[in-house]
Design an enzyme around this catalytic site. Structure first.
Site, PDB file in Angstrom:
ATOM      1  N   SER A  90      23.614  49.048  -1.193  1.00 12.75           N
ATOM      2  CA  SER A  90      23.326  47.706  -1.672  1.00 12.75           C
ATOM      3  C   SER A  90      23.756  47.603  -3.127  1.00 12.75           C
ATOM      4  CB  SER A  90      21.830  47.410  -1.545  1.00 12.75           C
ATOM      5  OG  SER A  90      21.536  46.100  -1.984  1.00 12.75           O
ATOM      6  N   HIS A  94      25.875  41.679 -12.327  1.00 10.63           N
ATOM      7  CA  HIS A  94      25.653  40.548 -13.225  1.00 10.63           C
ATOM      8  C   HIS A  94      26.600  40.664 -14.422  1.00 10.63           C
ATOM      9  CE1 HIS A  94      22.084  39.115 -11.145  1.00 10.63           C
ATOM     10  NE2 HIS A  94      21.590  40.335 -11.156  1.00 10.63           N
ATOM     11  N   HIS A 104      26.740  40.030  -4.764  1.00  8.97           N
ATOM     12  CA  HIS A 104      25.826  40.890  -4.017  1.00  8.97           C
ATOM     13  C   HIS A 104      26.532  41.340  -2.738  1.00  8.97           C
ATOM     14  CE1 HIS A 104      23.036  40.918  -0.453  1.00  8.97           C
ATOM     15  NE2 HIS A 104      22.537  41.903  -1.152  1.00  8.97           N
ATOM     16  N   HIS A 143      35.811  33.766   0.273  1.00  6.24           N
ATOM     17  CA  HIS A 143      35.564  33.462   1.688  1.00  6.24           C
ATOM     18  C   HIS A 143      36.743  33.880   2.564  1.00  6.24           C
ATOM     19  CE1 HIS A 143      31.709  31.270   1.827  1.00  6.24           C
ATOM     20  NE2 HIS A 143      31.964  31.039   0.546  1.00  6.24           N
ATOM     21  N   HIS A 173      12.101  26.309  -1.558  1.00  2.00           N
ATOM     22  CA  HIS A 173      11.238  25.598  -2.507  1.00  2.00           C
ATOM     23  C   HIS A 173      12.041  24.797  -3.526  1.00  2.00           C
ATOM     24  CE1 HIS A 173      12.279  29.359  -4.500  1.00  2.00           C
ATOM     25  NE2 HIS A 173      11.896  28.851  -5.650  1.00  2.00           N
ATOM     26  N   GLY A 257       9.227  51.926  -1.223  1.00  3.71           N
ATOM     27  CA  GLY A 257      10.512  52.295  -1.804  1.00  3.71           C
ATOM     28  C   GLY A 257      10.432  52.471  -3.310  1.00  3.71           C
ATOM     29  N   ARG A 258      11.549  52.856  -3.881  1.00  4.83           N
ATOM     30  CA  ARG A 258      11.594  53.119  -5.316  1.00  4.83           C
ATOM     31  C   ARG A 258      11.773  51.797  -6.068  1.00  4.83           C
ATOM     32  NH1 ARG A 258      15.406  54.916  -9.334  1.00  4.83           N
ATOM     33  NH2 ARG A 258      14.446  56.457 -10.716  1.00  4.83           N
TER      34      ARG A 258
END
Length: 298
Positions: A90, A94, A104, A143, A173, A257-258
């Site tokens: 993963s 930035h 990402h 894309h 939201h 997890g860490r």
């Protein structure tokens, strides 16, 4: 199921991507190996205050547990209580320059085991792009690269995974998407292990080709306080999504997890404002009117 092949691919992918990103940035990535008391561990590769990346991480993890956490069984209640094994890569990047988008990518395999039964496995992953100042050329390139990577697996795959990405990376939201999307898939096990593993590899292998040409084009664009201010404001949406909606973040935290590795996805500088709106006709408004709307970019 050949878990050795999975491990070899994921660790090799991390090494390949880090080498490409470090060469682009000019600074090395920190290496942090860690172990998880409940089982397994991983390798975090991180850059902070690089020449180009303000913060970025490329994580490999291979972790195990005795009971699947709630975030993994919400859509699979029959799997509750099974032992599990998860591995994958993963990354979140930035850049400092606001004209360069955040990116990402994630590829993973999950295995659930129960005594006297065959293991159940599935793959997941994808990649998505979050610009602060939009460029059509960049969105189309990203894309198109995703579409090309998925083309060998059927003409229907890219449209489904693009739509899935648009639906998944959406802040309910705020009633707005996180960025311009990309591709996303989960629970992939149809067509056999080799096909699913091959598709997952195609996604992981396409990332550098999808992202580096974009930031190469934009890295030298001049910017000032206004652009950095807007970038910090929009990064707030990234934080909100990851901490409120993202299943991967929830799984990592629920499974013990860490934390440092899980939260490396968060940007280093963020700003919130009360009920802020961009100035009419501004480049900032254009992000909302032209880019934060689902489009057929490829």
């Amino acid at each position: 199921m050949d878990t050795a092949a999975l491990l070899a691919y994921f660790t090799g992918l991390q090494e390949h991507i880090v080498a490409g990103l470090a060469a682009f940035d000019g600074q090395p990535f920190l290496t942090d190996s860690w172990q998880r008391p409940e089982g397994g561990g991983g390798l975090t590769r991180l850059i902070e205050e690089g020449d180009f990346f303000e913060r970025g991480g490329v994580n490999f993890s291979h972790v195990t547990g005795s009971h699947l956490p709630p975030s993994a069984t919400a859509a699979r209640p029959a799997f509750a209580g099974r032992a599990w094994e998860a591995m994958g890569v993963s990354l979140v990047l930035h850049p400092r320059n606001p004209y360069c988008p955040t990116a990402h990518m994630n590829v993973r395999c999950f295995i659930a085991r129960k005594e006297a039964e065959d293991p159940i496995w599935w793959f997941g992953g994808g990649m998505d792009l979050t610009p602060y100042y939009g460029f059509e050329e960049d969105a189309r390139h990203f894309h198109a690269t995703c579409k090309q990577a998925l083309a060998p697996f059927g003409a229907d795959v890219h449209p489904r995974y693009k739509q899935w990405c648009d639906d998944y990376f959406f802040l309910k939201h705020r009633n707005e998407p996180r960025g311009v999307g990309g591709i996303f898939f989960d629970d992939l096990n149809e067509g056999g292990f080799d096909r699913c593993f091959g598709l997952t590899q195609a996604v992981g292998n396409a990332f550098l080709a999808a992202y580096l040409p974009i930031v190469e084009r934009r890295r030298a664009l001049p910017y000032g306080k206004r652009e950095r201010d807007f970038q910090a404001y929009r990064r707030g949406r990234y934080v909100e999504f990851n901490l409120v909606w993202d299943r991967g973040t929830l799984f990592g935290l629920q499974s013990g997890g860490r934390t440092e590795s899980i939260l490396m996805s968060l940007p280093p500088l963020v700003k919130w404002r009360y009920d802020w709106k961009p100035e009419a006709g501004s480049a900032e408004e254009k992000l909302y009117t032209d880019f934060l709307k689902p489009r057929d970019w490829a």
